[in-house]
Enzyme design. Structure first.
Site, short mmCIF file in Angstrom:
data_model
loop_
_atom_site.label_atom_id
_atom_site.label_comp_id
_atom_site.label_asym_id
_atom_site.label_seq_id
_atom_site.Cartn_x
_atom_site.Cartn_y
_atom_site.Cartn_z
N LYS A 71 12.24 27.40 17.57
CA LYS A 71 13.37 27.37 17.59
C LYS A 71 14.12 27.00 18.43
O LYS A 71 14.46 27.25 19.93
CB LYS A 71 13.69 29.06 17.98
CG LYS A 71 14.62 29.49 16.77
CD LYS A 71 14.53 30.65 16.52
CE LYS A 71 15.89 31.51 15.92
NZ LYS A 71 15.16 33.41 15.96
N GLU A 121 8.91 34.56 9.83
CA GLU A 121 9.65 34.36 10.95
C GLU A 121 8.51 35.39 11.78
O GLU A 121 8.89 37.31 10.99
CB GLU A 121 10.66 34.39 11.16
CG GLU A 121 11.02 34.20 12.57
CD GLU A 121 12.22 34.65 13.08
OE1 GLU A 121 12.88 34.12 14.40
OE2 GLU A 121 13.45 35.03 12.51
N CYS A 136 15.30 30.65 11.40
CA CYS A 136 16.05 31.65 11.44
C CYS A 136 17.60 30.59 11.23
O CYS A 136 18.41 30.16 10.85
CB CYS A 136 16.13 32.90 11.87
SG CYS A 136 16.41 34.54 11.11
#
Length: 276
Positions: A113, A43, A154
């Site tokens: 995301k 990331e 994440c």
């Protein structure tokens, strides 16, 4: 079928150009020396994870500097590249976005995301992501041969329903580029990877940056977990390439011996709450 996956746990520095050169050099090594056919970056791999820095390196997809570098690397070395994530600029908004590039250099998937992190588990919030980014709203998959692969970034790793949706979509591998701080990583990193793999009887990969002395110190310890919930490869905290063989035939064995998806009572899980 076996997919040889390489997680590139690179050291992120202040220079975007140096980060891109390092990433491309490591992609070359992963393909040419490690014989990987799927390479994963972390990331926000092209800049340190601070609000000012991330805004400075924002770029459009697919025409930006980072995208061009990843496309060229994928094409030059003939490998699938999961480009970690970068800050995408689109329509006046910023997204934390993962791009995937095929061996011909073509863009085969884009994932923004979905779950943005404002956590302060470690005692302070380095970035309130909801103030910087706009959340994505779509799943994203791509395929290598007959194997479908799902993408998260994440904080997405904490949401069990999100991973299970990918299994329902037919994914056998889940990949999460991630940047987790040290205190949180020590508590939850491996536990979450094992849980997502075991819950969904799938291979799961978490790819972190190497540990540095940045404002947010990455945990490192990139890892690959098999459908039994066992860690099959794990990095240290330093820059390195972690390589694992994902043997797809293991999936059928796990799912035959523990047929939880066949026994699942989906009719029990939709809760409707009424208010008086």
């Amino acid at each position: 079928m076996t997919i040889k996956i390489a997680l590139i746990q690179l050291r992120v520095v202040d220079s975007k150009e140096k980060n891109l050169k390092n990433a491309c050099d490591l992609i070359r090594i992963a393909k040419k020396e490690k014989e990987a056919n799927l390479v994963v970056l972390p990331e926000c791999f092209n800049a340190p994870y601070t609000a000012d820095t991330l805004q400075d390196v924002a770029e459009e997809i697919p025409g930006g500097q980072t995208c061009r570098a990843l496309s060229n690397a994928a094409r030059d070395f003939g490998v699938h590249v999961v480009g970690g994530s970068i800050v995408e600029s689109c329509g006046g908004r910023l997204y934390n976005t993962c791009t995937v590039w095929g061996p011909e250099g073509d863009l085969v998937a884009t994932y923004r995301k979905v779950h943005l992190c404002d956590s302060s588990l470690s005692g302070k919030t380095t970035i309130a992501e909801t103030k910087l980014f706009t959340a994505g709203s779509q799943y994203a998959t791509f395929s290598i041969g007959d194997t479908r692969i799902g993408l998260g970034i994440c904080w997405d790793m904490r949401f069990a329903e999100f991973a299970t949706a990918y299994r329902t979509l037919g994914c056998d591998v889940l990949i999460y580029p991630a940047l987790c701080d040290v205190p949180t990583g020590e508590l939850h990193w491996e536990l979450l990877a094992k849980a997502r793999a075991l819950d969904n009887q799938a291979f799961v990969a978490f790819c972190s940056p190497a540990r540095t002395h940045a404002k947010l110190i990455p945990y490192g310890h990139s890892l690959v977990v098999d459908p039994w919930g066992q860690v099959i490869q794990r990095a240290t905290e330093f820059q390195e390439i972690v390589v694992a063989d994902l043997k797809m035939q293991e999936l059928a064995d796990v799912r035959r011996r523990i047929p939880v998806f066949e026994q699942k009572r989906a009719d029990m899980y939709e809760l409707k709450v009424g208010y008086s």
